[in-house]
Design a protein around this motif. Structure first.
Motif, PDB file in Angstrom:
ATOM      1  N   SER A   1     -11.144  17.454  -6.725  1.00  0.00           N
ATOM      2  CA  SER A   1     -10.810  18.632  -7.529  1.00  0.00           C
ATOM      3  C   SER A   1     -12.041  19.444  -7.927  1.00  0.00           C
ATOM      4  O   SER A   1     -11.909  20.513  -8.510  1.00  0.00           O
ATOM      5  CB  SER A   1     -10.038  18.226  -8.792  1.00  0.00           C
TER       6      SER A   1
ATOM      7  N   TRP B   1      -8.111  25.782   0.566  1.00  0.00           N
ATOM      8  CA  TRP B   1      -8.281  24.958  -0.656  1.00  0.00           C
ATOM      9  C   TRP B   1      -9.736  25.052  -1.114  1.00  0.00           C
ATOM     10  O   TRP B   1     -10.650  24.620  -0.410  1.00  0.00           O
ATOM     11  CB  TRP B   1      -7.912  23.523  -0.314  1.00  0.00           C
TER      12      TRP B   1
ATOM     13  N   ALA C   1     -12.993  15.736 -15.502  1.00  0.00           N
ATOM     14  CA  ALA C   1     -11.847  16.604 -15.201  1.00  0.00           C
ATOM     15  C   ALA C   1     -10.980  16.820 -16.428  1.00  0.00           C
ATOM     16  O   ALA C   1     -10.444  17.917 -16.654  1.00  0.00           O
ATOM     17  CB  ALA C   1     -11.025  15.982 -14.066  1.00  0.00           C
ATOM     18  N   THR C   2     -10.827  15.772 -17.236  1.00  0.00           N
ATOM     19  CA  THR C   2     -10.034  15.891 -18.459  1.00  0.00           C
ATOM     20  C   THR C   2     -10.681  16.899 -19.411  1.00  0.00           C
ATOM     21  O   THR C   2     -10.002  17.747 -20.013  1.00  0.00           O
ATOM     22  CB  THR C   2      -9.906  14.522 -19.141  1.00  0.00           C
TER      23      THR C   2
ATOM     24  N   LEU D   1      -9.427  20.184 -15.244  1.00  0.00           N
ATOM     25  CA  LEU D   1      -9.345  20.251 -13.784  1.00  0.00           C
ATOM     26  C   LEU D   1      -8.187  19.378 -13.294  1.00  0.00           C
ATOM     27  O   LEU D   1      -7.736  18.468 -13.993  1.00  0.00           O
ATOM     28  CB  LEU D   1     -10.661  19.785 -13.161  1.00  0.00           C
ATOM     29  N   SER D   2      -7.719  19.658 -12.102  1.00  0.00           N
ATOM     30  CA  SER D   2      -6.556  18.925 -11.582  1.00  0.00           C
ATOM     31  C   SER D   2      -6.907  17.454 -11.325  1.00  0.00           C
ATOM     32  O   SER D   2      -8.039  17.122 -10.966  1.00  0.00           O
ATOM     33  CB  SER D   2      -6.071  19.574 -10.285  1.00  0.00           C
ATOM     34  N   ILE D   3      -5.904  16.595 -11.537  1.00  0.00           N
ATOM     35  CA  ILE D   3      -6.056  15.161 -11.271  1.00  0.00           C
ATOM     36  C   ILE D   3      -4.940  14.772 -10.312  1.00  0.00           C
ATOM     37  O   ILE D   3      -3.771  14.668 -10.691  1.00  0.00           O
ATOM     38  CB  ILE D   3      -5.988  14.336 -12.577  1.00  0.00           C
ATOM     39  N   ARG D   4      -5.304  14.574  -9.073  1.00  0.00           N
ATOM     40  CA  ARG D   4      -4.324  14.329  -8.005  1.00  0.00           C
ATOM     41  C   ARG D   4      -4.494  12.895  -7.510  1.00  0.00           C
ATOM     42  O   ARG D   4      -5.542  12.519  -7.008  1.00  0.00           O
ATOM     43  CB  ARG D   4      -4.575  15.328  -6.867  1.00  0.00           C
TER      44      ARG D   4
ATOM     45  N   SER E   1       3.582   8.886  -9.273  1.00  0.00           N
ATOM     46  CA  SER E   1       3.851   9.328 -10.641  1.00  0.00           C
ATOM     47  C   SER E   1       3.868   8.192 -11.652  1.00  0.00           C
ATOM     48  O   SER E   1       3.995   8.426 -12.849  1.00  0.00           O
ATOM     49  CB  SER E   1       5.207  10.044 -10.686  1.00  0.00           C
TER      50      SER E   1
ATOM     51  N   ASP F   1      -1.796   7.416 -17.148  1.00  0.00           N
ATOM     52  CA  ASP F   1      -2.579   8.659 -17.181  1.00  0.00           C
ATOM     53  C   ASP F   1      -3.868   8.522 -17.963  1.00  0.00           C
ATOM     54  O   ASP F   1      -4.679   9.439 -17.994  1.00  0.00           O
ATOM     55  CB  ASP F   1      -1.741   9.793 -17.764  1.00  0.00           C
TER      56      ASP F   1
ATOM     57  N   ASN G   1       0.076  11.442  -0.948  1.00  0.00           N
ATOM     58  CA  ASN G   1      -0.363  12.835  -1.168  1.00  0.00           C
ATOM     59  C   ASN G   1      -1.573  13.189  -0.314  1.00  0.00           C
ATOM     60  O   ASN G   1      -2.423  13.978  -0.729  1.00  0.00           O
ATOM     61  CB  ASN G   1      -0.723  13.061  -2.656  1.00  0.00           C
TER      62      ASN G   1
END
Length: 834
Positions: free
Chosen positions: A255, A315, A348-349, A353-356, A367, A371, A383
């Motif tokens: 990310s 991307w 990122a937190t 930013l995105s966490i993938r 999922s 988290d 993914n």
């Protein structure tokens, strides 16, 4: 019956051993050689119980091997350079050399009082020119063979003390002594090429059969061989940024890209941006240690530049300057995968930013992750486009293959291990034997000018390195061109001193560091003993030094330590006064109601049992304990109860119990009577003890040998007067001699035996008496144990059955009824079915 006068005996026999040089090892001895070594101490002032335990273990083994007919080298020296002496110089206004040598004299006297079988003829101290001058010669050997180089490197800089700090001297981002916020600073430093031997050092770990598995794993992890991918991201501003990763499998979870504050891209941006320049200055705060980078607040600056993902040209990843990336590690740039790296997750937190998530744990879906933290374990790729369904290893290979096929990356083997920076801006250390010339560059000091001796006339009134401001010592002529030049004012990391001291113990010629042939007679060290806190750096550096010396033809030994044992610590309760001060054990009185501070009469808080340390004042000085109980009681306690690899809690009850046992021994030795007659059971127990104690000492399981000796002493005390009992007592003197040598020497002399027991042979074992000729057989009725029988081993089934049916308890259990069936398992079991 007289009591054993420990103090009188201790001083007498220690003097005898000293005068006769009993434990001086002979290089020319025809006996098989054995090198027993405990890690040498830092002369901090006084020895503590941790020292006593460590050196008692090595001493028992050394004495035992002497008795087994070996020529034993068991030396002692002092790891005498380092910061504590400089701190003393600053705080107490004394010279570091005077402080150190006074401490050595004190600690040597304390060690001698414990009767250790040490070869004091080979004593060395790393702060003396006759040691560090030879170390300088080895440095020059490495320099001339391309194993030493100089480069600019990021260091931990204390702006108040004006000195570089080792990683362990940075505590919560501050200098351990000054308390100042540590800065990152670039300095020219000397390095040893340990990475050149990374593969050898890693492979060599597998051959260390007599090392603890945990230590071998720590060595492997520190060397840290891993396969990874080095590739480049195309940048929106033009150009590229190169990164390296050991987790190419997570590339679809990226990310952001992060670069070091001193990365060329960051430096170029700073020229046109005061904001970026200010952020880069802020990044200089904080240490360079792995621990500091993990725990400090993660800071980033979004450069506005975007990096294009190699598998998806649409991307784009933001490029940040980040304070947790160092230019000295890898390429100075990383890509962040927050779901699978905790440092990236925190970053990122913070910056939204995105966490993938791209690696699924077990049967969980993407999922179902917690988290709150990154997942770093094994799993299945999700993914991740073409990687979905693969395991981590297969996914790594697949990404590397596509990168190489596409020409945008290459698979590489990398190492966690970094070259060893040995420069220290200190006075109290080995001067680096280099002269800097404007024309010739760095030039080695000519060999005939070694040692380069530290000047005595230095001042510690001003922070920083006194050598750097010395008016005369620093300035010399260049050995090559004769023009004005200057000495290197950095000194060597003290780990260098301890990386070859064991070789100097083995051979001590005056004209060179060691004689190859003589040193190789003793090396490798057969048994090395010390704390697990040295399991990584000291042992790794010593292993490197030995291999480097082998590489340049100075020594034909690859591994320095064939056997390694890491002993547990000695622990004690901690105590605190009402105002929070730590109290030492002799400042506290304990009774059934609790603990009281003696001076004030106030209640004292009893804290946790912890490793003895000066900071918490829970140390016990061995000297008054030896004064009260004698050396043998202290030694015996150190070997008792706890397995040697575990912590040992110090207790007054424990040492008193050890003293009582020493007196029990003396009662047997002093009351020896000649007699006739046999006691076969005692003969068997004696010979099994001889064999068992020998095995336990070699295995360093001293607590087991202690238990066997308690049993033997108890059996002798209960036995009736006989020739067997007299022989058992005479033999017992030799069995306990490695552990309690003073009482053993005293008893040996009073029994009229020739020479010293220190030179006596270990008792011979009669193999016939080790064989069990009787067995204990369980007798069951309907599956329930009712009795046991002691019968000759291998007795016929008929004899066993008849004995079982005749046993009183079995007769009662059968109530006069004949058994329906009798099953006999030879030498083990009789099962009667009623």
């Amino acid at each position: 019956m007289s009591r054993f006068d420990a103090l009188k005996s201790d001083s007498h026999w220690q003097k005898v051993w000293d005068e006769r040089r009993t434990f001086a090892a002979r290089d020319d001895s025809p006996k098989p050689k054995s090198f027993v070594l405990e890690m040498f101490p830092y002369p901090s002032g006084r020895i503590h119980m941790g020292h006593v335990r460590n050196y008692t273990m090595g001493d028992v083994l050394a004495r035992f091997r002497r008795m087994k007919g070996m020529e034993v080298l068991h030396p002692m020296g002092w790891d005498a350079f380092g910061m504590p002496a400089e701190n003393a110089a600053m705080e107490k206004k004394v010279h570091p050399g005077n402080w150190t040598r006074q401490n050595i004299a004190t600690m040597k006297a304390q060690l001698k009082r414990l009767g250790f079988a040490l070869d004091w003829t080979r004593e060395l101290a790393t702060c003396e020119p006759d040691y560090y001058g030879h170390e300088q010669a080895i440095f020059l050997d490495f320099f001339e063979n391309g194993l030493v180089y100089r480069k600019e490197s990021a260091v931990n800089w204390d702006p108040v003390d004006m000195t570089v700090l080792a990683n362990e001297q940075v505590i919560d981002g501050r200098g351990w002594r000054s308390g100042a916020l540590v800065e990152r600073k670039k300095l020219s430093q000397w390095f040893l090429k340990i990475t050149q031997f990374a593969d050898e050092l890693l492979r060599g770990v597998q051959g260390l059969e007599h090392w603890p598995d945990k230590v071998k794993l720590m060595q492997e992890n520190w060397i840290g061989k891993s396969e990874g991918l080095q590739f480049k991201f195309a940048l929106s501003a033009g150009g590229e940024v190169e990164v390296f990763t050991t987790r190419p499998d997570t590339i679809f979870g990226s990310s952001f890209v992060a670069i070091a504050a001193d990365h060329p891209i960051a430096q170029a941006l700073a020229k046109d941006s005061p904001e970026i320049a200010a952020f880069i200055e802020r990044c200089k705060q904080g240490g360079t240690t792995a621990a500091e980078l993990e725990t400090q607040e993660k800071l980033g600056f979004d450069t506005g530049i975007r990096a294009t993902h190699p598998f998806d040209l649409a991307w784009e990843l933001p490029v940040y300057i980040a304070n947790f990336v160092l230019m000295d590690y890898g390429t100075g740039a990383v890509f962040g995968v927050p779901a699978h790296d905790q440092r990236d997750f925190d970053f990122a937190t913070k910056y939204a930013l995105s966490i993938r998530r791209v690696v699924s744990e077990g049967d969980k879906t993407a999922s179902e992750f917690d988290d709150g933290e990154a997942y770093t374990g094994p799993g299945t790729l999700v993914n991740s486009h073409f990687l979905d369904g693969m395991d981590v290893a297969d996914a790594k290979r697949a990404v590397i293959q596509r990168a190489e096929d596409g020409g945008w990356g290459k698979g590489q083997t990398v190492w966690r291990l970094r070259d060893w920076g040995v420069s220290r801006q200190r006075y109290w250390g080995t001067p680096i034997p280099i002269i800097h010339c404007e024309s010739c560059g760095p030039v080695g000091v000519p060999r005939d000018q070694l040692p380069v001796v530290l000047p005595e006339d230095v001042s510690f009134d001003v922070p920083g390195n006194p050598l750097d401001r010395h008016s005369t010592w620093k300035h010399v002529d260049c050995p090559k061109c004769g023009s004005a030049a200057r000495r290197e004012t950095d000194t060597l990391d003290t780990f260098v001193d301890s990386s070859w001291y064991f070789i100097r113990f083995a051979s001590q010629p005056g004209d060179k560091p060691f004689d190859k042939a003589v040193a190789e007679q003793w090396l490798p060290v057969g048994q090395y003993i010390g704390g697990v806190e040295h399991a990584i750096l000291h042992l790794l550096y010593a292993r490197f030094f030995t291999r480097a010396l082998q590489h340049i033809g100075k020594l034909d030994v690859a591994e320095p330590f064939a056997g390694l044992f890491t002993q547990g610590m000695v622990t004690h309760e901690t105590y605190k006064a009402l105002d929070g001060r730590w109290l030492s054990p002799d400042e506290v009185r304990k009774d059934s109601a609790g603990a009281v501070e003696i001076a004030s009469g106030d209640v004292a808080e009893v804290g946790r049992i912890e490793k003895m340390s000066k900071s918490k004042k829970n140390t016990v000085d061995p000297e008054p304990i030896v004064d009260k109980y004698g050396a043998d009681a202290v030694r015996w306690f150190m070997l008792s109860d706890s397995p040697p690899e575990r912590d040992l809690e110090w207790s007054e009850n424990g040492i008193e119990g050890a003293w009582r046992f020493v007196q029990r021994l003396w009662k047997l030795f002093d009351g020896l009577e000649e007699a006739t007659g046999e006691d076969k059971d005692l003969d068997k127990r004696l010979h099994r003890t001889i064999a068992g104690v020998a095995e336990d000492i070699e295995a360093l399981t001293f607590n087991k040998s202690v238990a066997k000796l308690y049993e033997l002493v108890g059996a002798i005390e209960k036995a009736k007067l006989s020739a067997s009992r007299t022989n058992a007592i005479r033999t017992l003197v030799r069995i306990v001699a490695p552990m309690v040598p003073h009482i053993a020497e005293q008893a040996w002399a009073e029994m009229g035996r020739d020479g010293l027991i220190a030179d006596a042979e270990w008792p011979k074992v009669d193999p016939a008496l080790l064989v069990d000729d009787e067995v204990t057989i369980a007798v069951q009725v309907n599956g329930k144990l009712r009795d046991t029988l002691v019968l000759p081993k291998g007795a016929p089934k008929e004899q066993v059955e008849a004995a079982a049916l005749a046993a009183e308890k079995i007769v009662r259990a059968l109530e006069g009824k004949p058994p329906r069936k009798v099953i006999v398992v030879p030498d083990r079991l009789v099962n009667i079915v009623a």
